[in-house]
Write a protein that holds these residues in place. Sequence first.
Motif, short mmCIF file in Angstrom:
data_model
loop_
_atom_site.label_atom_id
_atom_site.label_comp_id
_atom_site.label_asym_id
_atom_site.label_seq_id
_atom_site.Cartn_x
_atom_site.Cartn_y
_atom_site.Cartn_z
N ILE A 57 0.84 -1.21 0.00
CA ILE A 57 0.00 0.00 0.00
C ILE A 57 0.88 1.25 0.00
N LEU A 58 1.97 1.24 0.76
CA LEU A 58 2.88 2.38 0.79
C LEU A 58 3.48 2.63 -0.61
N ASP A 59 3.87 1.55 -1.28
CA ASP A 59 4.45 1.72 -2.63
C ASP A 59 3.42 2.25 -3.62
N PHE A 60 2.20 1.71 -3.61
CA PHE A 60 1.17 2.19 -4.53
C PHE A 60 0.79 3.64 -4.22
N SER A 61 0.80 4.01 -2.96
CA SER A 61 0.52 5.39 -2.58
C SER A 61 1.61 6.32 -3.10
N ALA A 62 2.85 5.86 -3.01
CA ALA A 62 3.97 6.65 -3.56
C ALA A 62 3.82 6.83 -5.06
N TYR A 63 3.34 5.77 -5.73
CA TYR A 63 3.11 5.87 -7.18
C TYR A 63 2.05 6.92 -7.48
N LEU A 64 0.98 6.96 -6.67
CA LEU A 64 -0.07 7.95 -6.91
C LEU A 64 0.48 9.37 -6.80
#
Length: 720
Positions: free
Chosen positions: A670-677
């Motif tokens: 979730i942290l990685d996908f949030s960083a992508y956003l």
Amino acid sequence: MTDHRDNPFPGLRPFEPEEDYLFFGRETQTRELLRRLRRTRFLAVVGTSGSGKSSLVKAGMLPALHGGMMSGAGGHWRVAVMRPGGDPIAALATALASPQVLGSSQEGARGGADADPGDQQAIAIQTSILRTTLRRGTRGLVDAVTEQHLPSTDRLLLVVDQFEELFRFRDDGASDSDAVVGENATAFVRLLLAAARAPATSTEQGGGASIYIVITMRSDFLGDCAQFRDLPEAINEGQYLIPRLTRDERRKAITGPIAIAGASIEARLVRRLLNDVGDNPDQLPILQHALMRTWDQAIVEQQAATLDLADYEAIGGMADALNRHAEKVYAELADDHARELTARLFKALTELDEHNRSRRRPCRMDELCRVTDETPEDQLSALREGLKAVAGQLSPAETGPFSQSLLLAIQGTTNAGQLYALREGLEVVAGQFSPTEAGPFAKSLLLAIQGTTQSWQLSVLGEGLKAVARQLSPAEAKSATQAMTQAIGWAKDSMQRWQFRQSLMILVDKLQASAETTLLLFEILKNPVLDPDLETSSLATLRKHLADPASPEPGVWALVALAKKRYPEIDLSSRAYLAPSIALRGISEADKGHMDQALALLAEAQDLDPDLAVPADVLDALCHSGALHRRASDVLAFCNKAVELSPENGSFRDHRGLARALTGKTEKAILDFSAYLDWGKKTGQPEQALDQRREWIAELAADRNPFTPPVLAGLREQQD
């Protein structure tokens, strides 16, 4: 200028494979080619100049093969198309390295100006590996295909267009019957014949790909084929002499493309065209050019829907269409001064023989200056485009004087515009040298580089030196390597040394194993101004020589022992120089979904060179491919390393998020996908991609797995 985008006729050039829907009148000949290709895997398509050899193969045979029209062979063909040029083995390696043949299948691996630097590097490495493999011996082409482990359903077709280029580089003192051809040409022909005779290449799975060879050649060069052992026999077994088109076939060639393009042609014009072209096969390009011009006259200029006799007569008919077209281009030149200069140039470069036939008349640059009565600056500006065209048409006897004139002109100016124009001509003419003729000119360029520190001159001369280096025979390459190695030591200017090193990287790959070249390579390796790229090239060549006991001449191994004592700092036992190539092969296998092979290759690369610095984008590619192919746990370390090297890259974080999600590390995913956003909003990523990540985050937060097999399959399709 006229808009040719909708014109269905190619003019004087051949049809290309993507124009097969416009290629009419050759259906019978195409079927016959396929029938003969089923019978023999070496096919020579022979005909007079202008008889349509290239068009028949490219727009007739190739589309038919891809369409599965050759019974028993299937439709999965890997096709490489090449022309021999001055270095046929190098041209073959380049053609085979195409992503559609034996090269990387990565998206974007195009090798052109728009390709990413990483793609260009991968293609360059693949080309170098293939060139080395091809030069191993007679079975070099067979080995190159075998090493790719192609499925047994695949077929490799090599098309050598304008095969007669092999006969351009002759010894001017030899008679036609015993003309001397370069060593590269002989080795190239042996590669083709061995590949055509070999059984299907074997793989670990027991299958293998068959290799087919098709050459196109002018019929007046048939006698020259006797210079190559076994080539006449192969041509006799698989020759197709292009017949003349019948009147009905010529009619289809005229009316078919017009109908496809949505126009029509009057019957009286069709009759006139058929009568004008007659039975002369040499007139087919002239017919295509006349039709192209008639289309422009009727459809583009007159905005008509039908081609008629008046349009054909307006462009001069077949007898005068080319002349009128040239006059039109001449009239569109900038001003009277440009037209007068062009007229004087063409008159200087052509002449009439005793039979009143026009032919080329090569001139030295200083002579053209006198003829045109122009200053060098004005004259070179006008000659820029013509210079490239003239340089590409020089005969071997004309190449030497013309190249020396170019060299004098380069040394005589520091004007950047002039040097840029001269560089283009120099690169073209350097590529026309035969292997034996390239040596003296390489020495001239070497002296010219030593004689100047002017940066623009050095850049132009360096490009010419690299082009000539590619043409040198192994013997000439050894001599040039010796001279250049000494020159690096003498050179006081860093730009001079850089130009020498660039050419040396080309030369060391050409060196053949011998006692002398072994010591020569050691001399290069101990040079204090050696750079990493040249060191890698030299070590690769040296180890290649030493790895094959059958390759070095007698006595070389004793010299190796002596050389080790003289240069103890050089580690010959290491194979670390292979690590980058093996790593790239691993990435290629990962893209195909062959994760076991990919991971094994990456492990081998790391074993060979524990300090191997794999770029972040390469690590990310492996991370993404592994996750998509359900091997996330095996590649998660690569994901972490990619992010560590490039923490600001949101795409890398996104791919690691996928790997983390698939290995149960939900919160970190979730942290990685949030960083992508966050990164995607700043960099303008598509809203659809951002919404998709929001859905993944919501699913993961609810302790649900969004990455079902269908979702992963869809992501793999997006990657492809």
